[in-house]
Enzyme design. Structure first.
Site, PDB file in Angstrom:
ATOM      1  N   GLU A 132       6.405  12.112 -50.289  1.00  0.00           N
ATOM      2  CA  GLU A 132       5.057  12.668 -50.448  1.00  0.00           C
ATOM      3  C   GLU A 132       4.938  13.457 -51.756  1.00  0.00           C
ATOM      4  O   GLU A 132       4.565  14.638 -51.771  1.00  0.00           O
ATOM      5  CB  GLU A 132       4.674  13.509 -49.232  1.00  0.00           C
ATOM      6  N   GLU A 134       6.481   6.841 -42.500  1.00  0.00           N
ATOM      7  CA  GLU A 134       5.942   7.867 -41.596  1.00  0.00           C
ATOM      8  C   GLU A 134       4.654   7.334 -40.988  1.00  0.00           C
ATOM      9  O   GLU A 134       3.696   7.034 -41.722  1.00  0.00           O
ATOM     10  CB  GLU A 134       5.678   9.196 -42.317  1.00  0.00           C
TER      11      GLU A 134
END
Length: 507
Positions: A175, A306
């Site tokens: 991220e 994810e």
């Protein structure tokens, strides 16, 4: 009752559904590692070298293919040297992302690799780009995988491990657009190339490097990363300098500040959750289309490392620990995602549900008061789907008007389906997302003779049904007798809010 037909050509296998789309994720977050996987060698809970035995046994039944660690956001604060050597000498750190608690680094590299060996799972290590260095990441892969007397291999031996491990999957950051550094994609693309260069292959350890990719609908992030590859239109070997890019997407029914309750929801919220889960198929189409423009040979994998439901935490728990219950609704969110991964098997190389134990859409919940272990409805979906691992995807062509429901201005198809074949068998997965109505589906099976079938169903009396230490099998698979012979193959009567798998024996 609605009746549909699903045409499946059993003799026309498509791309392989990698077993790695059934991967899992274990972050230093709440009670996932500590109290979930790790109880310590002195714990009264049965363990092997500090790793909880019943958790390992349960996950082995899923044939868990890979495990991602140490994060997540935690990965970009994690310095691997703090987690090696004698445990009583390891430095502590603050886990600032998840509960602002002090981490003692008792569970580090050797413990994780031991866990993977006990599980029979391939390790997927997320490297620290956000607060780390190129040298730190380079030395970690040397420590793990080099066989000779190099400095890092010698350090590994000092810490008790003679032989190197095999670590094929390596994450280049996490991220990067957020907790991994708040970078713009143009910045990160350059860093990803640099870091990937120094994550080297030692001692025959072939690497699959995954660059931190987009969140949700950020197609620009995917496009810039695809532009950073070297000559994707030339040759057929592994893409360079990395081999995959990631995508993250979570399902919730409310805004980020109030994501919705795991167990107290209305029928409308049932449909909102499933409609938002179905967005995964759209995301795979759109990100895949961007990738196809630069990579028509599909040398670069899309790694959904994810995904899952994210609800408000359970009352009375630490809000930074992300502990939530897991209902039948979560199970059907999972089936909807997995069907999408099957349909995009030519591009989706790996996926990791978040997370494995006690956090978000967990497979397993452990009760801190009693030590009890609970298998969630999502766990049972993964167990029912093991037949799809490394099988060839089969197209499912639906004939007739699939019932839909308008959800937030968009039609939600109330049937989700996928199928695969391997050798002398096939597996058909069917989800009836309708909260109230059954659905009859004729399986028009062509191309091979069906010698027999067996079916199972996962459902419950109520939409919010879930498992607890007091009722550990309230939602569990059962033998299903709603499959009958039909002139075209088989007829399946799907109960409302149910998941059914039909295994076919083929000639």
């Amino acid at each position: 009752m609605t009746t549909l037909t699903a045409v499946i050509d059993l003799d026309l296998p498509g791309p392989t559904i990698s077993r790695h789309v059934y991967g899992h994720f274990a972050e230093h977050l709440g009670r996932c590692i500590y109290g979930g996987f790790w109880v310590g060698e002195d714990s009264p809970v049965p363990n092997v070298r500090g790793i909880r035995s019943d958790v390992v046994e349960a996950l082995r039944a899923l044939r868990i293919p890979n495990l991602r660690w140490p994060g997540g956001c935690f990965a970009d604060d994690y310095h691997w040297r703090d987690g090696i050597g004698p445990r009583d000498q390891r430095p502590r750190m603050v886990n600032s992302h998840w509960g602002d608690v002090v981490e003692d680094n008792a569970f580090g590299t050797h413990e994780f690799m031991d866990l993977c060996e006990l599980l029979g799972a391939v390790p997927y290590v997320s490297g620290n780009v956000g607060s780390g260095s190129v040298r730190e990441m380079s030395e970690w892969i040397e420590y793990l995988t080099r066989a000779d007397d190099s400095p890092m291999a010698a350090l590994r031996r000092e810490n008790g491990r003679e032989d190197p491990w095999t670590v094929p999957f390596w994450g280049i950051g996490n991220e990067a657009w957020g907790c991994g550094g708040n970078l713009r994609v143009e910045q990160f693309a350059s860093l990803a190339r640099q870091y990937s260069t120094y994550v080297r292959e030692h001692a025959g350890n072939d690497l699959y490097r995954v660059a931190a990719g987009a969140s949700d609908h950020d197609l620009h992030w995917t496009e810039v990363l695809m532009q950073s590859f070297d000559a994707l239109d030339a040759g057929d070997g592994p893409a360079q300098p990395f081999q995959g890019i990631s995508l993250h997407y979570y399902t919730m029914t409310g805004p980020w500040s109030d994501k919705g309750s795991a167990t107290r929801f209305t029928e409308d919220e049932w449909y909102v959750a499933l409609a938002r889960a179905a967005v995964m198929d759209t995301l795979l189409d759109r990100h895949g289309a961007v990738m196809d423009r630069y990579d028509p040979k599909k040398r670069v994998g899309l790694v959904v490392d994810e995904w899952g439901t994210w609800w408000n935490v359970e009352q009375g728990t630490n809000p930074g620990f992300l502990h939530q219950q897991n209902t039948l609704r979560d199970a059907l969110v999972a089936t909807t995602h997995l069907d999408a991964f099957h349909r995009h098997a030519d591009r989706v190389a790996m996926a990791n549900i978040a997370q494995t134990v006690n956090v978000l859409q967990a497979m397993i919940l452990t009760d801190p008061a009693t030590g009890a272990l609970v298998l969630t409805p999502s766990y049972h979906v993964f167990e029912m789907n093991t037949g799809h691992h490394d099988a060839s995807a089969l197209a499912v062509h639906l004939k007739g008007d699939v019932p839909t429901r308008d959800v937030e201005g968009t039609p939600l198809a109330l049937l989700s389906a996928s199928a695969s074949t391997t050798g002398s068998s096939a597996l058909v997965s069917l989800s009836n997302l309708d909260a109230d109505e059954p659905l009859t589906l004729v399986l028009d099976l062509r191309g091979r003779e069906v010698a027999g079938h067996a079916a199972r169903v996962l459902t419950a009396a109520t939409l919010d049904a879930h498992n607890t230490p007091q009722r550990p099998e309230h939602v569990a698979p059962a033998k299903f007798d709603g499959v009958r012979p039909h002139a075209r193959g088989l007829e399946v009567e799907l109960p409302p809010h149910s998941y059914v798998t039909v295994e076919l024996a083929l000639h």
